[in-house]
Design a protein around this motif. Structure first.
Motif, PDB file in Angstrom:
ATOM      1  N   ARG A 176      17.949  18.753 -36.447  1.00  0.00           N
ATOM      2  CA  ARG A 176      18.605  18.288 -37.644  1.00  0.00           C
ATOM      3  C   ARG A 176      19.118  19.492 -38.369  1.00  0.00           C
ATOM      4  O   ARG A 176      20.189  19.387 -38.998  1.00  0.00           O
ATOM      5  N   SER A 177      18.237  20.563 -38.566  1.00  0.00           N
ATOM      6  CA  SER A 177      18.807  21.788 -39.399  1.00  0.00           C
ATOM      7  C   SER A 177      20.142  22.346 -38.711  1.00  0.00           C
ATOM      8  O   SER A 177      21.097  22.543 -39.444  1.00  0.00           O
ATOM      9  N   SER A 190      22.084  20.811 -36.909  1.00  0.00           N
ATOM     10  CA  SER A 190      23.267  19.897 -36.749  1.00  0.00           C
ATOM     11  C   SER A 190      23.995  19.694 -38.247  1.00  0.00           C
ATOM     12  O   SER A 190      25.043  19.768 -38.100  1.00  0.00           O
ATOM     13  N   LEU A 191      23.007  19.942 -39.055  1.00  0.00           N
ATOM     14  CA  LEU A 191      23.799  19.946 -40.663  1.00  0.00           C
ATOM     15  C   LEU A 191      24.454  21.193 -40.490  1.00  0.00           C
ATOM     16  O   LEU A 191      25.556  21.182 -41.385  1.00  0.00           O
ATOM     17  N   GLN A 192      24.028  22.521 -40.133  1.00  0.00           N
ATOM     18  CA  GLN A 192      24.775  23.631 -40.218  1.00  0.00           C
ATOM     19  C   GLN A 192      26.167  23.628 -39.442  1.00  0.00           C
ATOM     20  O   GLN A 192      27.030  24.246 -40.149  1.00  0.00           O
ATOM     21  N   HIS A 210      27.593  20.658 -37.866  1.00  0.00           N
ATOM     22  CA  HIS A 210      28.515  19.490 -38.280  1.00  0.00           C
ATOM     23  C   HIS A 210      29.947  19.630 -38.566  1.00  0.00           C
ATOM     24  O   HIS A 210      30.160  20.290 -39.609  1.00  0.00           O
ATOM     25  N   ARG A 231      30.825  18.734 -42.192  1.00  0.00           N
ATOM     26  CA  ARG A 231      30.251  19.632 -43.174  1.00  0.00           C
ATOM     27  C   ARG A 231      30.920  21.037 -43.155  1.00  0.00           C
ATOM     28  O   ARG A 231      30.745  21.716 -44.028  1.00  0.00           O
ATOM     29  N   ASN A 232      31.727  21.194 -42.171  1.00  0.00           N
ATOM     30  CA  ASN A 232      32.723  22.371 -42.040  1.00  0.00           C
ATOM     31  C   ASN A 232      34.094  22.155 -41.946  1.00  0.00           C
ATOM     32  O   ASN A 232      34.696  22.168 -40.572  1.00  0.00           O
TER      33      ASN A 232
END
Length: 268
Positions: free
Chosen positions: A201-202, A204-206, A208, A211-212
């Motif tokens: 999850r960490s 993926s959030l970084q 994804h 998010r970028n």
């Protein structure tokens, strides 16, 4: 001129190879003659007062045909040649895998000649037969079973051993990622399922794409790598199904060997 020089060099190389082969064949022939076709051993001659009395235990024991065939049953180790004091034949058979099996089949027909030749040339007529067949009937099956168990163990566990020694990264090949899945998620191989999920999850959030903004293909490729890595780790951590059959177990071993062959094919 260049073409002529190349032809002469090729002919010189072929001539050297031929001479080396002839030297090897001549050396093997001389060794065979020296070790297996030498002069008959000297035997005691009767004295003026009668024959020489020799204890039967001191005589060279005669070889048994049954024992020779017992040793012949192993096609990979030509022990029957060493039993019949034919070391050069045994070494040649071992180095050439019994001449691709042809020598092993030929020995089956020539074994009576081998035994008769040894007994006639090296043993006295009154010499007793050896009793090694009793030990062989006990030890040979145990030896064969041990060799079979070792070979089976290598087939089953060699990919795991190579993976543990970091010779082959089976996890990376199975996940089809650029780096090891555990390294990609930043966790150890002993991590729990919850730790692997949190790391996924960490990451993926970084990486994804949503998010970028503007990251484009780099983030898409990175997310694909992260997903593949997590799927493999999840598969490794999942307990085997209770109804897993021998077929499924063998399929897993075959898959590991495929990964090993992929690595060595890529290096060649």
């Amino acid at each position: 001129m260049d073409d002529l020089q190349e032809i002469l060099e090729d002919e010189e190389f072929n001539l050297q190879s031929l001479l080396i082969s002839l030297v090897h064949l001549g050396t093997i022939f001389i060794l065979c003659r020296a070790c297996c076709c030498g002069a008959n051993p000297a035997r005691p001659q009767p004295g003026p007062g009668g024959g020489v009395q020799v204890n039967s235990d001191a005589l060279q024991q005669r070889k048994r045909l049954f024992t020779s065939y017992l040793l012949w049953l192993n096609p990979f180790i030509p022990a029957h040649h060493f039993y019949l004091d034919r070391p050069v034949h045994g070494l040649c058979a071992f180095w050439t895998v019994n001449f691709a099996g042809l020598g092993w089949l030929l020995d089956a027909f020539l074994m009576p000649c081998y035994v008769r030749s040894f007994n006639n040339l090296r043993c006295a007529p009154e010499a007793p037969y050896d009793n090694s067949r009793r030990r062989l009937l006990c030890h040979l099956p145990l030896f064969m079973f041990g060799v079979l168990a070792i070979m089976l163990g290598l087939v089953v566990y060699l990919p795991v051993i190579l993976h543990t020694l970091q010779v082959v990264d089976i996890d990376r090949i199975a996940a089809q990622t650029q780096v090891n899945p555990y390294e990609l998620l930043g966790i150890s191989k002993g991590a729990t399922a919850s730790e692997a999920r949190a790391a996924y999850r960490s990451a993926s959030l970084q990486w994804h794409p949503d998010r970028n903004p503007g990251c484009g293909k780099e983030c898409e490729d990175k997310m694909s790598e992260i997903t593949k890595a997590y799927e493999l780790i999840k598969k490794r951590q999942a307990p085997p199904p209770p109804d897993r059959s021998w077929e499924g177990w063998m399929q897993a071993i075959v898959e590991d060997w495929k990964h090993v062959f992929e690595v060595f094919e890529g290096r060649s």
